[in-house]
Design a protein around this motif. Structure first.
Motif, PDB file in Angstrom:
ATOM      1  N   MET C  78      -9.011 -16.124  31.659  1.00 22.89           N
ATOM      2  CA  MET C  78      -9.610 -15.907  30.027  1.00 22.89           C
ATOM      3  C   MET C  78      -8.678 -16.015  29.217  1.00 22.89           C
ATOM      4  O   MET C  78      -7.185 -15.543  29.178  1.00 22.89           O
ATOM      5  CB  MET C  78      -9.845 -14.401  30.313  1.00 22.89           C
ATOM      6  CG  MET C  78     -10.516 -13.885  28.972  1.00 22.89           C
ATOM      7  SD  MET C  78     -11.387 -12.248  29.245  1.00 22.89           S
ATOM      8  CE  MET C  78     -10.012 -11.103  28.908  1.00 22.89           C
ATOM      9  N   TRP C  79      -8.658 -16.389  27.960  1.00 20.51           N
ATOM     10  CA  TRP C  79      -7.808 -16.881  26.914  1.00 20.51           C
ATOM     11  C   TRP C  79      -8.460 -16.872  25.474  1.00 20.51           C
ATOM     12  O   TRP C  79      -9.500 -16.960  25.375  1.00 20.51           O
ATOM     13  CB  TRP C  79      -7.026 -17.898  27.209  1.00 20.51           C
ATOM     14  CG  TRP C  79      -7.603 -19.204  27.115  1.00 20.51           C
ATOM     15  CD1 TRP C  79      -7.516 -20.187  25.749  1.00 20.51           C
ATOM     16  CD2 TRP C  79      -8.053 -20.034  28.106  1.00 20.51           C
ATOM     17  NE1 TRP C  79      -8.475 -21.070  26.233  1.00 20.51           N
ATOM     18  CE2 TRP C  79      -9.003 -21.186  27.283  1.00 20.51           C
ATOM     19  CE3 TRP C  79      -8.727 -19.721  29.304  1.00 20.51           C
ATOM     20  CZ2 TRP C  79      -9.735 -21.919  28.068  1.00 20.51           C
ATOM     21  CZ3 TRP C  79      -9.661 -20.644  29.848  1.00 20.51           C
ATOM     22  CH2 TRP C  79     -10.104 -21.680  29.326  1.00 20.51           C
ATOM     23  N   ASP C  89     -12.655 -16.055  19.343  1.00 19.41           N
ATOM     24  CA  ASP C  89     -13.121 -16.549  20.430  1.00 19.41           C
ATOM     25  C   ASP C  89     -12.581 -16.559  21.696  1.00 19.41           C
ATOM     26  O   ASP C  89     -11.185 -16.504  21.431  1.00 19.41           O
ATOM     27  CB  ASP C  89     -13.671 -17.889  20.081  1.00 19.41           C
ATOM     28  CG  ASP C  89     -14.548 -18.103  18.966  1.00 19.41           C
ATOM     29  OD1 ASP C  89     -15.281 -17.062  18.422  1.00 19.41           O
ATOM     30  OD2 ASP C  89     -14.505 -19.310  18.534  1.00 19.41           O
ATOM     31  N   LEU C  90     -13.041 -16.209  22.991  1.00 20.58           N
ATOM     32  CA  LEU C  90     -12.517 -16.419  24.203  1.00 20.58           C
ATOM     33  C   LEU C  90     -13.111 -17.741  24.782  1.00 20.58           C
ATOM     34  O   LEU C  90     -14.258 -18.099  24.796  1.00 20.58           O
ATOM     35  CB  LEU C  90     -12.946 -15.145  25.100  1.00 20.58           C
ATOM     36  CG  LEU C  90     -12.356 -13.682  24.591  1.00 20.58           C
ATOM     37  CD1 LEU C  90     -13.009 -12.875  25.382  1.00 20.58           C
ATOM     38  CD2 LEU C  90     -10.916 -13.615  24.522  1.00 20.58           C
ATOM     39  N   GLY C  91     -12.118 -18.191  25.799  1.00 24.41           N
ATOM     40  CA  GLY C  91     -12.338 -19.295  26.601  1.00 24.41           C
ATOM     41  C   GLY C  91     -12.127 -18.497  28.135  1.00 24.41           C
ATOM     42  O   GLY C  91     -11.378 -17.767  28.189  1.00 24.41           O
ATOM     43  N   TYR C  92     -12.931 -19.067  29.024  1.00 19.33           N
ATOM     44  CA  TYR C  92     -12.915 -18.721  30.286  1.00 19.33           C
ATOM     45  C   TYR C  92     -13.313 -19.838  31.301  1.00 19.33           C
ATOM     46  O   TYR C  92     -13.789 -20.799  31.069  1.00 19.33           O
ATOM     47  CB  TYR C  92     -14.078 -17.698  30.808  1.00 19.33           C
ATOM     48  CG  TYR C  92     -14.696 -16.683  29.761  1.00 19.33           C
ATOM     49  CD1 TYR C  92     -14.106 -15.617  29.707  1.00 19.33           C
ATOM     50  CD2 TYR C  92     -15.660 -17.097  28.731  1.00 19.33           C
ATOM     51  CE1 TYR C  92     -14.915 -14.608  29.275  1.00 19.33           C
ATOM     52  CE2 TYR C  92     -15.846 -16.080  28.057  1.00 19.33           C
ATOM     53  CZ  TYR C  92     -15.726 -14.938  27.973  1.00 19.33           C
ATOM     54  OH  TYR C  92     -16.245 -14.064  27.156  1.00 19.33           O
ATOM     55  N   VAL C  93     -12.523 -19.814  32.382  1.00 20.77           N
ATOM     56  CA  VAL C  93     -12.735 -20.473  33.717  1.00 20.77           C
ATOM     57  C   VAL C  93     -13.103 -19.665  34.743  1.00 20.77           C
ATOM     58  O   VAL C  93     -12.240 -18.585  34.933  1.00 20.77           O
ATOM     59  CB  VAL C  93     -11.551 -21.549  33.875  1.00 20.77           C
ATOM     60  CG1 VAL C  93     -12.107 -22.441  35.464  1.00 20.77           C
ATOM     61  CG2 VAL C  93     -11.487 -22.528  32.883  1.00 20.77           C
ATOM     62  N   LEU C 133      -3.675 -10.446  20.108  1.00 21.55           N
ATOM     63  CA  LEU C 133      -4.406 -11.583  20.523  1.00 21.55           C
ATOM     64  C   LEU C 133      -3.462 -12.785  20.536  1.00 21.55           C
ATOM     65  O   LEU C 133      -3.605 -13.898  21.315  1.00 21.55           O
ATOM     66  CB  LEU C 133      -5.480 -11.768  19.557  1.00 21.55           C
ATOM     67  CG  LEU C 133      -6.618 -10.906  19.762  1.00 21.55           C
ATOM     68  CD1 LEU C 133      -7.763 -10.838  18.353  1.00 21.55           C
ATOM     69  CD2 LEU C 133      -7.707 -11.127  21.073  1.00 21.55           C
ATOM     70  N   ALA C 134      -2.491 -12.843  19.635  1.00 23.43           N
ATOM     71  CA  ALA C 134      -1.714 -14.015  19.462  1.00 23.43           C
ATOM     72  C   ALA C 134      -1.072 -14.497  20.923  1.00 23.43           C
ATOM     73  O   ALA C 134      -0.643 -15.473  21.376  1.00 23.43           O
ATOM     74  CB  ALA C 134      -0.540 -13.761  18.588  1.00 23.43           C
ATOM     75  N   ALA C 135      -0.758 -13.478  21.506  1.00 25.22           N
ATOM     76  CA  ALA C 135      -0.098 -13.488  22.734  1.00 25.22           C
ATOM     77  C   ALA C 135      -0.966 -14.367  24.006  1.00 25.22           C
ATOM     78  O   ALA C 135      -0.613 -14.697  25.015  1.00 25.22           O
ATOM     79  CB  ALA C 135       0.356 -12.020  23.438  1.00 25.22           C
ATOM     80  N   HIS C 136      -2.287 -14.393  23.784  1.00 23.02           N
ATOM     81  CA  HIS C 136      -3.269 -15.090  24.565  1.00 23.02           C
ATOM     82  C   HIS C 136      -3.654 -16.184  24.046  1.00 23.02           C
ATOM     83  O   HIS C 136      -4.668 -16.877  24.794  1.00 23.02           O
ATOM     84  CB  HIS C 136      -4.148 -13.950  25.029  1.00 23.02           C
ATOM     85  CG  HIS C 136      -3.654 -12.596  25.823  1.00 23.02           C
ATOM     86  ND1 HIS C 136      -3.298 -12.684  27.017  1.00 23.02           N
ATOM     87  CD2 HIS C 136      -3.432 -11.394  25.235  1.00 23.02           C
ATOM     88  CE1 HIS C 136      -2.634 -11.692  27.221  1.00 23.02           C
ATOM     89  NE2 HIS C 136      -2.823 -10.962  26.252  1.00 23.02           N
ATOM     90  N   VAL C 137      -3.462 -16.776  22.942  1.00 24.07           N
ATOM     91  CA  VAL C 137      -3.989 -17.783  22.377  1.00 24.07           C
ATOM     92  C   VAL C 137      -3.844 -19.275  23.296  1.00 24.07           C
ATOM     93  O   VAL C 137      -2.745 -19.241  23.832  1.00 24.07           O
ATOM     94  CB  VAL C 137      -3.351 -18.297  20.847  1.00 24.07           C
ATOM     95  CG1 VAL C 137      -3.956 -19.549  20.558  1.00 24.07           C
ATOM     96  CG2 VAL C 137      -3.983 -17.231  20.105  1.00 24.07           C
TER      97      VAL C 137
END
Lengths: 148, 148, 148, 148
Positions: C78-79, C89-93, C133-137
């Motif tokens: 998740m990022w 927005d979040l992306g996932y695999v 959030l910036a730590a997970h971009v």
């Protein structure tokens, strides 16, 4: 003694589990729907009875026949089996209106208690609610297994 | 008499309903998970017992305390309350391992019957399965409400 | 650019549908769980960000491989794929940690907006939340189908 | 170009989550119901199309307005946005038939692929199914967010 109140409850395809039958847990979901739909008619002036505090205290359910998804709703007979100071019990039969012969999928009973969420304490059943319930009192549920 | 078998069952945020508590129906879902997880250990050599035919014949559940979502799983004590020729009953206590004092959310019992789906008829419990179950036999469930 | 944050998300037997696979809708349920679990770590001091108002504005999900129930959790990478004034927005695999080779069950993206439920209006993302959030971009999600 | 096909989809009280709104994931469940109900009419002679193998390959959904439980069903407009050799795409608008003004709860699109479960391989869309689908072809879905 009143005739049972009958509620049409639609199924969802997703009520089926990997065995291809309506999952046993989902039957309780159907009964929840039956209460939500039915109580609007039983207590037309008293939505607060439902929205502000009624909690399920117990369920007993016996499964009689497997059910598979179909677009037609099932019928749930619903009636009152007991009224006491702080709540009441409901009996149910889940049936197939279209079937001939033995078409009972399940019989069940639910204990309900009135609850004051704001005050975090039980509530008394008010006279108007007792009266509304009296119109739906019926026989005890006939379970196969005695005892519990 | 054996100690209860303990299963950690994770909650989901979606187990909560519009009242903000784990919905009463979802407790039965947690018990389903407990069985699925537990039976893999109880019957390591016999996945067929589960996959090829075991059906729920009844549930009795009493709710004792409200449960809200948290990331930590709940603990489900699970044991055998009865073994008969064509199935067995399970007792459960849903507990909070992290809590002190009264931390029982629910007590319940499930009736299970072996079923031959291919032949569409009940199956007998085989000696090996009876033996596996014998290791988990415990006391009857202590419900508050006697009879039904 | 940060490594994806990895969340272990347990499956439930009931995630499977009548086809015997984890139902496509339940994948979104798994992603909800991933957010609930992950956000507690991403925003340790700010539960309000979640509890007081974040709404899903959109989902895009592509299914890559069928998934069947197993007791082991799946892994969800998740990022953050985008941060804007009123949400992110979040992306996932969704992956299988135990598998070798192609073990991607799904890729997805969720749009989230901050919302002030009490005032019934959008909220601005505060500087502290932007920083968290910036730590997970990370990279945009790689969907197979371009456009929509 | 055909008018959208309209399906009445009943809600369940349990579709609401702890925020008191129909949960975003449950919207996809409503769309599943719309397909199951609608396809019986679209493909009256071809239940095999559904039962023997159709898989969801993707969903895109945008949420437009919060929805709370009510006994009346929502209306789902459903139409075909694309037909290709091995499947087709559906567009949907989830609407309130009783509302005046802006009553769109969500717009969405689903990719579907025909699949031969027995042979574990994609299937071609047969001419009869193409013809049935042709009667329901409509405009592309109008999403707010371009690209994905």
């Amino acid at each position: 003694m009143a005739d049972p109140y009958v509620v049409d409850v639609p199924l969802r395809w997703s009520d089926m589990d990997a065995y291809g039958h309506v999952n046993n847990v989902q039957y309780l979901r159907l009964l929840e729907d039956a209460r939500v739909i039915g109580f609007r008619e039983w207590f037309p002036d008293r939505p607060a009875l439902l929205d502000e505090g009624i909690v399920v205290t117990r369920h007993v359910i016996e499964y009689r026949a497997p059910l598979t998804y179909r677009p037609e709703p099932v019928e749930v007979d619903m009636w009152v089996t007991r009224v006491h100071g702080a709540g009441f019990d409901l009996g149910y039969v889940v049936r197939d209106p279209a079937s001939v012969g033995d078409a009972t999928y399940a019989v069940a009973e639910t204990g309900l208690a009135l609850y004051d969420f704001a005050g975090a304490r039980p509530r008394r059943l008010e006279p108007a609610a007792r009266e509304a319930l009296a119109a739906h009192v019926g026989e005890p549920v006939t379970f196969r297994r005695a005892g519990r």
